[in-house]
Write an enzyme that holds these catalytic residues in place. Structure first.
Site, PDB file in Angstrom:
ATOM      1  N   ASP A   1       0.791  -1.224   0.000  1.00 54.49           N
ATOM      2  CA  ASP A   1       0.000   0.000   0.000  1.00 54.49           C
ATOM      3  C   ASP A   1       0.831   1.285   0.000  1.00 54.49           C
ATOM      4  OD1 ASP A   1      -2.282  -1.475  -0.113  1.00 54.49           O
ATOM      5  OD2 ASP A   1      -2.738  -1.341   2.016  1.00 54.49           O
TER       6      ASP A   1
ATOM      7  N   ASN B   1     -10.353  -1.169  -1.551  1.00 56.36           N
ATOM      8  CA  ASN B   1     -11.449  -1.846  -0.865  1.00 56.36           C
ATOM      9  C   ASN B   1     -11.319  -1.824   0.649  1.00 56.36           C
ATOM     10  OD1 ASN B   1      -9.196  -3.640  -1.578  1.00 56.36           O
ATOM     11  ND2 ASN B   1     -10.344  -5.238  -0.533  1.00 56.36           N
ATOM     12  N   TYR B   2     -10.069  -1.781   1.156  1.00 61.50           N
ATOM     13  CA  TYR B   2      -9.874  -1.910   2.603  1.00 61.50           C
ATOM     14  C   TYR B   2      -9.724  -0.567   3.285  1.00 61.50           C
ATOM     15  CZ  TYR B   2      -9.702  -6.833   3.810  1.00 61.50           C
ATOM     16  OH  TYR B   2     -10.061  -8.126   4.105  1.00 61.50           O
TER      17      TYR B   2
END
Length: 800
Positions: free
Chosen positions: A417, A501-502
């Site tokens: 990320d 999404n997270y």
């Protein structure tokens, strides 16, 4: 409406003239004699008058009752003080500005200074093509630790304030990092790429920018147009209905690749759990979009080498067709039931017991500076307890996931990320949900893949929180009857990042016992794939034709503990059973637990892997002792439920080698600032930062400035309760930094929050503020609810 009024109206609507307790008779028009009808008319008039006065009396009684209740409530619950009642124990330190993120003015100064360098020929247009030169990132260049400590501790010169600038040179085929200074009003720019990475950074290591996404979406639009019939019949695509794209990463299988499997999902709430069974492999390695091409397609579990091959076999009925079926909106987070009540709220009866000034926080015996990196996210510096520095730096480093699947969109996926930007996706926190309503909120600015610095409102929150259990307590039942306890009130420093999404909830928590906790909880949507044969080996079905893919979450924290200075040691403690003879019965033996202590001397010794047994007590220690002769130290207590680390035989593993270790201790170096890098995701096979090399030189860690790199996380096997949303409960991990022989006794004993009861003093306020709480109750002063978080979102539709 009162009971009497309801009863009156009900009975009159039924044509009945009697109230409860009155004499019953019938006033029917055809069954009653004239005399009775006259009596009925008189009775109706009387009843109408009774109803009228009943209603008037009811309204008056209601008004009087409300006035009385308001008066009682007002007299008992005055408004709480918005100002601090008691003075702070600590003062703010303006020198914390050395750690402060760049201001809007500084961002603009750096940007304009770079644009004036005519030889660089760079653009700040957000849809700059990959073939051009683009100013991608501006961020604070954290000063060298030695310079900062000299400034903070020895009245040294203030460290030079500088910015790091990243430029993608599409026209030249490489990436450069620069340091620009001195701020404000910069006068120099230095190329530091080789100094930091010891190699050139190839252009394919760059993050996919908005400009490249713009071209990718145009490219995919052309693909859809060529597959119009299939798209319509299988997915109901048309001018008013589109599919959303989600990418597999890394982008290929070897160094130099930039080939991305793109999966498609319905354009619905929670798109990540609405896969349609169509994926495309796009080769976009060239910086010239005209050279991009489709290499493979996947339709309903079947692979095709070209668009024409899919069309041909589809038209000849040689494929198992997907027949469009409207999907229920099971991904929506709209409430299924109307909210009726507000849950318990936190408020400060006597004002906030902490203070935030610029980038500095003071709370009880704590103080620290803070920042929010666009790449790595939340970080704090110069963390002090009772004016002694405990931590030089505590920061998020990386969040990584490895997925399993039989379909290409997930089969190779390893998300890193920080290569996208963890702090980049910190949007406005929702008051009363993401943080307590009365928390303090801080705005941040950042410059990453934008034409100008952007303000993000309320992206950090700070609040004192009752953790819900006593910090300590004892009820003395046998002798010396008494009760002593203390509420566990702690300061929480939080941000939340929504990366695709997270959503990750990041917390640094400061306890009155001298402990600090860094933890993360995951929520948001799971990433899913279309259910095909063999897919259930990699997860559970969670909706119709939807597989929740098994995946890991690994989180890396940097913990630069300075325990009474920068000359520290790494120690472990554990237990073992030893067979000893009893002193009073030498011929009788018993297995007795014994303390086992060890000092680890080198970086390789102190690299504690997840696949080996780790001692249960891990300490950064000083050479100073407490009153009892024990080395003063802080313990690293890791809470983790991680899955297995990627085998080292895999080429991608070097870029995530930090995840091999539960804890790794290294000697501090200015050249080893981070465990990962901006370039790890897209050049994962030849990473710019390979953490394992920090350990390979095997330097001594005795009496040195030590840094602990802590990895935590959890294994996630998605299940039906992950629909629509993954909850935070049980989905997280962290590290607790606890004093161990650091103090002579628990420092919280000096806290004014302590409560003490003895027989006969139960209602005394002298050592029990709870006894006076009822008399001091007040109602909170609340700000109106506002939210502007959608102002800073990426709007792809603006570019397509």
């Amino acid at each position: 409406m009162g009971y009497m009024e309801r009863e009156v109206r009900h009975r009159l609507s039924e044509g009945r003239g009697s109230l409860p307790g009155s004499r019953a008779f019938s006033c029917g028009a055809h069954s009653s004699p004239p005399s009775l009808q006259a009596l009925c008319l008189m009775e109706k008039k009387r009843m109408n008058s009774l109803v009228k006065w009943t209603l008037i009396l009811f309204v008056l009684a209601s008004i009087i009752l409300n006035i009385v209740l308001i008066g009682i409530h007002s007299s008992r619950a005055p408004k709480c003080s918005a100002q601090r009642v008691h003075p702070l124990r600590r003062k703010h330190d303006e020198r914390s500005a050395v750690f402060a993120d760049l201001s809007r003015e500084e961002y603009l100064q750096v940007q304009q200074f770079m644009l004036k360098q005519n030889n660089l020929e760079i653009s700040t247009n957000q849809i700059t093509k990959p073939s051009d030169n683009f100013l991608f990132l501006i961020e604070l260049s954290v000063p060298k630790k030695a310079d900062v400590l000299a400034y903070l501790d020895r009245n040294g010169a203030k460290p030079t304030r500088e910015a790091t600038v990243v430029v993608f040179y599409g026209a030249k085929g490489y990436i450069k990092e620069y340091v620009v200074g001195r701020l404000p009003n910069p006068t120099y720019v230095n190329d530091v790429t080789m100094e930091r990475y010891h190699a050139e950074l190839p252009i394919n290591a760059r993050t996919v920018t908005i400009g490249e996404y713009n071209l990718l979406f145009q490219f995919l639009g052309d693909v859809f147009s060529k597959l119009g019939k299939i798209m319509k019949e299988s997915f109901d695509m048309g001018p008013d209905k589109q599919l959303n794209a989600f990418e597999q990463m890394p982008r290929g299988v070897r160094t130099g690749d930039r080939k991305t499997w793109i999966s498609f999902f319905r354009d619905m709430s929670g798109m990540y759990i609405h896969p349609v069974g169509f994926e495309v492999l796009v080769d976009h390695q060239s910086v010239n979009a005209s050279e991009w091409k489709v290499e493979k397609l996947l339709y309903n579990g079947q692979y095709f080498d070209s668009i024409d091959a899919l069309k041909d076999k589809y038209d000849k009925d040689l494929v198992k067709k997907i027949v469009y079926k409207e999907s229920p909106d099971y991904g929506s987070l709209k409430p299924r039931n109307k909210p009726l009540q507000v849950g318990p709220q936190l408020f400060n009866a006597e004002g906030k017991r902490y203070s935030v000034s610029n980038n500095h926080v003071v709370y009880m015996d704590w103080s620290f500076a803070f920042g929010l990196s666009a790449l790595t996210g939340m970080r704090v510096f110069d963390v002090r307890f009772n004016d002694e520095r405990i931590l030089y730096e505590l920061s998020v480093q990386e969040a990584m996931s490895v997925y399993g699947s039989v379909t290409p969109g997930m089969i190779l996926t390893k998300f890193l990320d920080s290569s996208i930007g963890i702090g980049r996706f910190a949007h406005e926190l929702v008051r009363g949900v993401d943080c307590p309503y009365e928390a303090s909120y801080v705005d941040t600015y950042r410059y990453i893949d934008v034409p100008k610095p952007i303000r993000f409102r309320n992206t950090i929150c700070i609040f004192e929180h009752n953790m819900g259990q006593p910090l300590r307590r004892h009820f003395s039942d046998f002798f010396h009857h008494s009760y002593g306890g203390m509420v566990n009130s702690a300061l929480v420093f939080r941000t939340i990042t929504a990366i695709g999404n997270y959503d990750y909830i990041w917390d640094f928590i400061f306890y009155q016992s001298g402990s600090v906790e860094a933890k993360v909880h995951a929520t948001g949507y799971i990433s899913s794939s279309y259910l095909v044969d063999g897919a259930l080996r990699h997860g559970h079905q969670v909706a119709e034709k939807v597989l929740g893919n098994i995946h890991t979450h690994f989180i890396n924290f940097k913990v630069d503990l300075d325990v009474l200075g920068v000359k520290n040691f790494f120690q472990t403690k554990d237990m073992e059973y030893v067979n000893v003879s009893l002193p009073w019965m030498p011929d009788h033996y018993a297995m007795v637990p014994q303390l086992v202590e060890k000092q680890l001397k080198t970086e390789k010794e102190a690299a504690l892997r997840y696949d080996t047994k780790t001692p249960r007590y891990l300490h950064i220690s000083s050479n100073k002792t407490n009153r009892w002769g024990h080395q003063r130290s802080y313990r690293l207590q890791v809470f983790s439920f991680t899955g297995d680390h990627l085998p080292e035989s895999q080429a991608e593993e070097r870029a995530i080698s930090w995840a091999r270790y539960k804890v790794a201790i290294t000697k501090h170096k200015d050249g080893e600032q981070t465990s990962s890098s901006l370039y790890s995701q897209n050049n994962i096979w030849s990473p710019a930062v390979d953490f394992s090399k920090y350990i390979e030189d095997n330097e001594s860690i005795e009496d040195e400035d030590l840094v602990a790199w802590v990895t935590t996380g959890f294994l996630h096997i998605p299940h039906s309760e992950d629909i629509p949303n993954t909850v935070t409960v049980g989905n997280g991990g962290g590290v607790l930094l606890r004093p161990h022989n650091y103090f002579d006794m628990d420092p919280s004993i000096h806290s004014a929050d302590s409560v003490y009861l003895s027989p006969g003093s139960e209602d005394s306020c002298d050592s029990n503020r709870m006894a006076c709480l009822a008399q001091e109750t007040c109602s909170p002063v609340l700000e109106p609810f506002t939210y502007e978080g959608f102002d800073g979102v990426i709007k792809f539709e603006d570019w397509v």
